[in-house]
Enzyme design. Structure first.
Site, PDB file in Angstrom:
ATOM      1  N   ARG A   1       0.856  -1.193   0.000  1.00 30.68           N
ATOM      2  CA  ARG A   1       0.000   0.000   0.000  1.00 30.68           C
ATOM      3  C   ARG A   1       0.889   1.239   0.000  1.00 30.68           C
ATOM      4  O   ARG A   1       1.772   1.372   0.843  1.00 30.68           O
ATOM      5  CB  ARG A   1      -0.890   0.010   1.248  1.00 30.68           C
ATOM      6  CG  ARG A   1      -1.668   1.306   1.405  1.00 30.68           C
ATOM      7  CD  ARG A   1      -2.520   1.329   2.676  1.00 30.68           C
ATOM      8  NE  ARG A   1      -3.183   2.629   2.772  1.00 30.68           N
ATOM      9  CZ  ARG A   1      -3.216   3.392   3.857  1.00 30.68           C
ATOM     10  NH1 ARG A   1      -2.656   2.990   4.986  1.00 30.68           N
ATOM     11  NH2 ARG A   1      -3.816   4.568   3.830  1.00 30.68           N
TER      12      ARG A   1
ATOM     13  N   HIS B   1      -3.249  10.892   1.060  1.00 26.83           N
ATOM     14  CA  HIS B   1      -2.705  10.647   2.401  1.00 26.83           C
ATOM     15  C   HIS B   1      -2.122  11.971   2.899  1.00 26.83           C
ATOM     16  O   HIS B   1      -0.918  12.083   3.128  1.00 26.83           O
ATOM     17  CB  HIS B   1      -1.675   9.525   2.357  1.00 26.83           C
ATOM     18  CG  HIS B   1      -1.363   8.892   3.694  1.00 26.83           C
ATOM     19  ND1 HIS B   1      -1.484   7.542   3.934  1.00 26.83           N
ATOM     20  CD2 HIS B   1      -0.926   9.427   4.860  1.00 26.83           C
ATOM     21  CE1 HIS B   1      -1.119   7.283   5.186  1.00 26.83           C
ATOM     22  NE2 HIS B   1      -0.769   8.406   5.771  1.00 26.83           N
TER      23      HIS B   1
ATOM     24  N   GLU C   1      -7.488   8.184   6.851  1.00 31.87           N
ATOM     25  CA  GLU C   1      -7.748   8.773   8.167  1.00 31.87           C
ATOM     26  C   GLU C   1      -8.316  10.198   8.125  1.00 31.87           C
ATOM     27  O   GLU C   1      -7.654  11.151   8.536  1.00 31.87           O
ATOM     28  CB  GLU C   1      -6.472   8.755   9.018  1.00 31.87           C
ATOM     29  CG  GLU C   1      -5.895   7.365   9.211  1.00 31.87           C
ATOM     30  CD  GLU C   1      -4.760   7.310  10.227  1.00 31.87           C
ATOM     31  OE1 GLU C   1      -4.248   8.362  10.616  1.00 31.87           O
ATOM     32  OE2 GLU C   1      -4.399   6.205  10.634  1.00 31.87           O
TER      33      GLU C   1
ATOM     34  N   ASN D   1      -7.117   1.304  10.000  1.00 31.90           N
ATOM     35  CA  ASN D   1      -5.813   1.565  10.606  1.00 31.90           C
ATOM     36  C   ASN D   1      -5.959   1.437  12.105  1.00 31.90           C
ATOM     37  O   ASN D   1      -6.884   2.011  12.688  1.00 31.90           O
ATOM     38  CB  ASN D   1      -5.312   2.981  10.275  1.00 31.90           C
ATOM     39  CG  ASN D   1      -4.876   3.123   8.838  1.00 31.90           C
ATOM     40  OD1 ASN D   1      -4.902   2.153   8.067  1.00 31.90           O
ATOM     41  ND2 ASN D   1      -4.469   4.321   8.468  1.00 31.90           N
TER      42      ASN D   1
ATOM     43  N   TYR E   1      -3.729   1.054  15.950  1.00 36.11           N
ATOM     44  CA  TYR E   1      -2.447   1.083  16.663  1.00 36.11           C
ATOM     45  C   TYR E   1      -2.534   0.744  18.142  1.00 36.11           C
ATOM     46  O   TYR E   1      -1.653   0.109  18.694  1.00 36.11           O
ATOM     47  CB  TYR E   1      -1.803   2.476  16.507  1.00 36.11           C
ATOM     48  CG  TYR E   1      -1.282   2.713  15.122  1.00 36.11           C
ATOM     49  CD1 TYR E   1       0.001   2.333  14.769  1.00 36.11           C
ATOM     50  CD2 TYR E   1      -2.083   3.288  14.138  1.00 36.11           C
ATOM     51  CE1 TYR E   1       0.485   2.517  13.489  1.00 36.11           C
ATOM     52  CE2 TYR E   1      -1.617   3.475  12.851  1.00 36.11           C
ATOM     53  CZ  TYR E   1      -0.334   3.090  12.529  1.00 36.11           C
ATOM     54  OH  TYR E   1       0.132   3.259  11.259  1.00 36.11           O
TER      55      TYR E   1
ATOM     56  N   GLU F   1      -3.201  -0.414   8.056  1.00 38.23           N
ATOM     57  CA  GLU F   1      -2.025  -0.039   8.853  1.00 38.23           C
ATOM     58  C   GLU F   1      -2.117  -0.680  10.226  1.00 38.23           C
ATOM     59  O   GLU F   1      -3.191  -0.692  10.833  1.00 38.23           O
ATOM     60  CB  GLU F   1      -1.930   1.482   9.089  1.00 38.23           C
ATOM     61  CG  GLU F   1      -1.525   2.290   7.905  1.00 38.23           C
ATOM     62  CD  GLU F   1      -1.458   3.797   8.208  1.00 38.23           C
ATOM     63  OE1 GLU F   1      -1.242   4.180   9.374  1.00 38.23           O
ATOM     64  OE2 GLU F   1      -1.638   4.575   7.254  1.00 38.23           O
TER      65      GLU F   1
HETATM   66  C1  PNW Z   1      -1.238   7.184  10.956  1.00 38.91           C
HETATM   67  N1  PNW Z   1      -2.561  10.064  16.643  1.00 38.91           N
HETATM   68  O1  PNW Z   1      -1.241   8.441  11.570  1.00 38.91           O
HETATM   69  C2  PNW Z   1      -0.929   7.522   9.512  1.00 38.91           C
HETATM   70  O2  PNW Z   1      -1.815   7.000   8.580  1.00 38.91           O
HETATM   71  C3  PNW Z   1       0.493   7.275   9.127  1.00 38.91           C
HETATM   72  O3  PNW Z   1       0.837   8.143   8.090  1.00 38.91           O
HETATM   73  C4  PNW Z   1       1.387   7.427  10.346  1.00 38.91           C
HETATM   74  O4  PNW Z   1       2.746   7.398  10.031  1.00 38.91           O
HETATM   75  C5  PNW Z   1       1.012   6.305  11.293  1.00 38.91           C
HETATM   76  O5  PNW Z   1      -0.364   6.347  11.626  1.00 38.91           O
HETATM   77  C6  PNW Z   1       1.806   6.299  12.592  1.00 38.91           C
HETATM   78  O6  PNW Z   1       1.550   7.456  13.327  1.00 38.91           O
HETATM   79  C7  PNW Z   1      -1.570   8.750  12.845  1.00 38.91           C
HETATM   80  O7  PNW Z   1      -1.968  11.082  17.098  1.00 38.91           O
HETATM   81  C8  PNW Z   1      -0.961   9.865  13.378  1.00 38.91           C
HETATM   82  O8  PNW Z   1      -3.428   9.460  17.308  1.00 38.91           O
HETATM   83  C9  PNW Z   1      -1.283  10.296  14.623  1.00 38.91           C
HETATM   84  C10 PNW Z   1      -2.240   9.605  15.353  1.00 38.91           C
HETATM   85  C11 PNW Z   1      -2.866   8.484  14.832  1.00 38.91           C
HETATM   86  C12 PNW Z   1      -2.513   8.056  13.562  1.00 38.91           C
END
Ligand code: PNW
Length: 489
Positions: free
Chosen positions: A86, A132, A179, A319, A321, A390
């Protein structure tokens, strides 16, 4: 919906033979070549060059230099055994000024066209993100960018049409937006991301964090729906691809599980982050919790708009995390509030942290949350086809570690073992329809306002020595995991 039952990871869970996996990146974070072959600035060029906006004062001028190193990137993808990749297209490379009456830059299209050919030749299936975050800066200056519905939607639709015409025969999986929550909230409420608008006058001379995020979110939804409609009517039949949006979202656990208000606030947190976008797409309306809190500040869909937006996902791009503990707030919500009138915390009532620290303040792993959120999405959206677009982590202090330790990235390896395991359980035990997984990220890269110190790559990039790429242990472990989990037939 409850958050209390604790499913156990089983070792017998497997994935179907057609499951796809690979890695993800984004244009501004890796390409560099910021002024080459006709590319003009995006809002991220302008923002990152404004003093104080990026923690280490860096920008994406060079990044991983992937514009000149597509061959090396494909080599490592092959070496890792990736089936899919991707990446995102840089709008200001393709239409440098951005607008529907502005010139198209053939060199930009040729770059991506060749890259797609090279990926196919290597047996790697592309997943392409149209946007993006790197909006052509001229569109921000001309009319306020994503804040201006009529202009933005028309220009984005034109850009998408140019791309489908030029590249559509080589792409079967399109992502309209990455996002939209980040563009809306971080870009137009906290000001942490480009274009950096906020009500805080110490950070920005302009901006209204009480209104702009909701306007931008609405405009991105309308732009998404408009482009999906264009793709389906004009391109889908002959090009045979599919199209959807990618939403970010974290899992939520109650700060005090004994307090029903905290338990309820967890659903509201997810609604404000995810359902803001997913409910209009899957259910044709904004969540009640948002309508209730935001009143007139939440724009209304016209009948024409909602007709485009409702039903506009061929797949759900996810996505994911991390997780947080959620504590309900009592009393009137702050007009600047974007989260649903609640506190987002890293510790529960007893002071237990949700997970270990990483390099990013906002990111602490809690793998079971991935399984729980997948089930939550499946329940709320009638078990849609999900692509995890992601998932990954930074490692605390990674930039200060000796190379040997960086390459032996046990923390990240454990993250992927646990998170991929949790996803496999969601599929095998809970019946969630996940069909693809992309680890973030193929490369260490420009981590937005955190600059280059937060590294998310499964590949180390030596920024001081010609952007050399060196695999970390996690890169190979991901392949081993999927080889183990995916059934051969
Ligand atoms: C995503 N937060 O961004 C993006 O899609 C990517 O480009 C980025 O590199 C990746 O996650 C890692 O950060 C985020 O502050 C950026 O909660 C910030 C946040 C969440 C996602």
């Amino acid at each position: 919906m409850t958050t209390t039952e604790t499913p156990t990871t089983t070792t017998t869970s497997t994935l179907p033979p057609d499951f796809l996996w690979g890695f993800a990146t984004a244009s501004y974070q890796i390409e560099g070549a910021f002024d080459e072959d006709g590319r003009l600035p995006s809002i991220w060029d302008t923002f990152s060059k404004t003093p104080g906006k990026v923690e280490d004062g860096t920008n994406g001028d060079v990044a991983c230099d992937s514009y000149h190193r597509t061959g090396e990137d494909i080599e490592i993808l092959k070496k890792y055994g990736a089936k899919i990749y991707r990446f995102s297209l840089s709008w200001p490379r393709i239409i440098p000024l951005g607008g529907r009456n502005d010139p198209i830059n053939e060199k930009g299209l040729q770059f991506y066209s060749k890259f797609l050919d090279d990926l196919h030749a290597a047996g790697i299936e592309p997943f392409v993100t149209l946007f993006h975050w790197d909006l052509p800066d001229e569109l921000m200056k001309r009319y306020g960018g994503m804040l201006n519905k009529e202009e933005f939607v028309a220009d984005y639709a034109n850009y998408a049409r140019v791309v489908f015409n030029a590249l559509g025969s080589k792409v079967k999986h399109w992502i309209t937006f990455n996002e939209p929550w980040c563009s809306s909230v971080l870009g137009h409420n906290t000001g942490k991301h480009a274009p950096g608008r906020t009500s805080d006058r110490t950070k920005s001379p302009e901006g209204d964090g009480t209104r702009e995020p909701w306007i931008v979110g609405h405009n991105l939804l309308v732009a998404h729906g408009t482009v999906v409609d264009i793709y389906r009517r004009e391109f889908k039949e002959k090009q045979g691809g599919e199209i959807g949006i990618t939403l970010n979202g974290d899992w939520a656990e109650p700060w005090d599980p004994e307090n029903p208000a905290d338990v309820e606030a967890c659903d509201r947190k997810i609604e404000f982050a995810i359902s803001w976008f997913a409910d209009p797409i899957y259910h044709g309306k904004y969540p009640d919790s948002m309508v209730k809190q935001l009143g007139d500040r939440l724009p209304k869909f016209t009948p024409e708009e909602i007709a485009f937006v409702h039903g506009s996902n061929d797949f759900y791009g996810m996505n994911h995390y991390c997780e947080n503990y959620i504590r309900n707030r009592t009393g009137e919500p702050d007009p600047e509030d974007i989260a649903g009138n609640l506190d987002i915390l890293m510790e529960d009532k007893n002071g237990n942290p949700i997970g270990p620290e990483t390099q990013c303040e906002w990111l602490r792993p809690f793998p079971l949350g991935f399984r729980k959120l997948l089930k939550w999405l499946a329940d709320r959206y009638n078990n849609p086809k999900i692509y995890v677009t992601e998932n990954g982590t930074s490692v605390k202090g990674e930039s200060d570690k000796p190379l040997e330790e960086v390459l032996n990235d046990e923390f990240r390896v454990q993250y992927y073992r646990d998170y991929i395991g949790a996803m496999v359980d969601a599929v095998a035990q809970d019946g969630v329809n996940v069909k693809a997984y992309m680890a973030w990220s193929l490369l260490d890269n420009f981590e937005w306002s955190e600059g280059y110190r937060s590294r998310f790559g499964v590949t180390y990039v030596d920024y001081k020595n010609g952007q050399k790429r060196i695999p970390k242990k996690s890169a190979l472990v991901i392949g081993e995991l999927f080889n183990k989990y995916i059934r051969k037939e």
